[in-house]
Enzyme design. Structure first.
Site, PDB file in Angstrom:
ATOM      1  N   HIS A   1       0.814  -1.218   0.000  1.00 30.58           N
ATOM      2  CA  HIS A   1       0.000   0.000   0.000  1.00 30.58           C
ATOM      3  C   HIS A   1       0.848   1.268   0.000  1.00 30.58           C
ATOM      4  CE1 HIS A   1      -3.659   2.048   0.044  1.00 30.58           C
ATOM      5  NE2 HIS A   1      -4.302   1.429   1.027  1.00 30.58           N
TER       6      HIS A   1
ATOM      7  N   ASP B   1      -2.189   2.424  -4.497  1.00 25.61           N
ATOM      8  CA  ASP B   1      -3.420   2.825  -3.807  1.00 25.61           C
ATOM      9  C   ASP B   1      -4.515   1.779  -4.037  1.00 25.61           C
ATOM     10  OD1 ASP B   1      -2.312   5.178  -2.872  1.00 25.61           O
ATOM     11  OD2 ASP B   1      -2.897   6.313  -4.657  1.00 25.61           O
TER      12      ASP B   1
END
Length: 412
Positions: free
Chosen positions: A383, A387
């Protein structure tokens, strides 16, 4: 002339290795290019071949010992013959072989594998009293391990006749021991490295997993229709599901370059190519050989290369080059029956796709309940780099490409 047998020169990413197996013992005849010893590293098993015809002399590094890049493992007496080897000066241990008063025990020492001798001494065993099952009656490491187990179990049956009144309790103890057997073996270098990298991945990145499902009927129908023609056209290469997933992932990686990127310090490295690692199970553990430039590979090339990697993995023949690199990984737990899982990213990559078992389920299609062969897909990703929107969109792109394979041909 004595030639030094050296370990291979390891790449910078590998610090050292372990002597896995000596295929020859002191005094054995050796042919040029014949396999002498295997060196196990964090990634692959490297083979050391004989440089010339001769007889194996001293073994300097026994099985289980750690070796550095290009370190001397033993010696090879070039031009010597096996018949003359026991009288030569290079067969270990030389002094014992030459001593006129050595006796049978020291003669037996000649037939003990160095690693086996060391293990026997550490456990207080006399190698001369161990029956060898190796070539020419040599005592192997397995023979010593069996002798150790026999030594541990010896007191139990001996205690029974000495205490006849307590025969019932002795019997119950023996039963308990049989029910609670334990075996301790050292972790292989590959398994240790896998464990290290998995822990590293979970502690060094912000890993998240997103899920979706794909209707496999279009791919299954396409495969059923053309598999025989495909195999005939491509010299026996079978059409499987993995090639479709590799092609779909390749197209999706082109559309979402972040998923194909990696983090290097504070920089993001975008790769202008698609090198996809395919997780393969072997006796030594999970290995991930890499398909290079999948954007230029056909379905037949993908299937053929994966089949070859599978054979090499089973035989321990994967090379360092085949195991290095990769910008993305696909893991198929479905072959073992996994219905759903969260795969762990293989750093420095940013994502990994998990395939699972194909299972028929009732699905609502245009208001009607239809039984379809469905597969759950899982995308684990870093992450820090990717995204949620990109991750979900990437997985949906793979789903759309698989459910309508023509999209891959039309690039839409």
């Amino acid at each position: 002339m004595a030639i030094e047998i050296k370990a291979p020169t390891f790449p910078e990413s590998i610090a050292d290795g372990t002597v896995a197996t000596w295929h020859k013992q002191p005094g054995d005849a050796v042919k040029r290019d014949e396999l002498i010893v295997d060196i196990e590293t964090d990634k692959v098993v490297l083979e050391v071949l004989a440089e010339a015809d001769g007889v194996l002399g001293d073994i300097i590094k026994g099985e289980g010992e750690t070796v550095l890049s290009a370190e001397v493992l033993g010696t090879l007496n070039e031009g010597a013959t096996a018949a003359a080897a026991p009288k030569g000066e290079a067969v270990a241990p030389t002094a014992e072989a030459a001593a006129p008063a050595a006796g049978q025990d020291e003669a037996d020492e000649q037939l003990v594998n160095p690693a086996a001798r060391k293990l026997a001494e550490e456990n207080g065993l006399n190698p001369a009293q161990i029956k060898g099952t190796g070539k020419g009656g040599r005592i192997t490491k397995e023979d010593v391990l069996n002798a150790i187990e026999a030594k541990k179990s010896a007191p139990a049956p001996a205690a029974a006749p000495a205490a006849k009144p307590a025969a019932a309790s002795s019997s119950s103890v023996a039963l308990g021991e049989g029910d609670r057997v334990e075996k301790r073996v050292p972790m292989t270098r590959l398994r240790a490295r896998i464990a290290e990298r998995l822990v590293e991945a979970q502690s060094s990145m912000a890993m998240l997993t997103t899920y979706n499902e794909v209707n496999m009927k279009p791919i299954m129908d396409l495969r059923k229709k053309y598999k025989d023609l495909f195999e005939k056209k491509h010299d026996g290469v079978r059409l499987g599901f993995m090639s479709f997933f590799v092609k779909a992932a390749t197209e999706a990686l082109k559309r979402f370059p972040e998923v194909n990127a990696s983090i290097d310090g504070k920089d993001i490295v975008y790769h202008g190519y698609q090198d996809i690692g395919v997780a393969v199970s072997s006796d030594r553990g999970l290995v991930v050989p890499v398909l290079r430039n999948t954007e230029f590979m056909s379905l037949a090339q993908i299937e053929g290369t994966i089949a070859e990697y599978g054979r090499k993995a089973r035989d321990g023949k994967l090379s360092m080059e085949e195991m290095t690199g990769g910008t993305f990984t696909i893991s198929n737990g479905g072959v073992f029956g996994s219905l759903l899982s969260s795969p762990i990213v293989n750093p420095p990559q940013a994502a990994i796709l998990g395939m699972h078992k194909i299972q028929e389920r009732p699905m609502a299609i245009d208001g009607q309940v239809v039984i379809l062969p469905m597969m759950y897909l899982a995308l684990s990703y870093d992450h820090r780099l990717i995204d949620g929107k990109e991750a979900v969109s990437f997985l949906v792109a793979i789903k759309d490409l698989l459910e309508d394979p023509a999209r891959m041909l039309l690039d839409i």
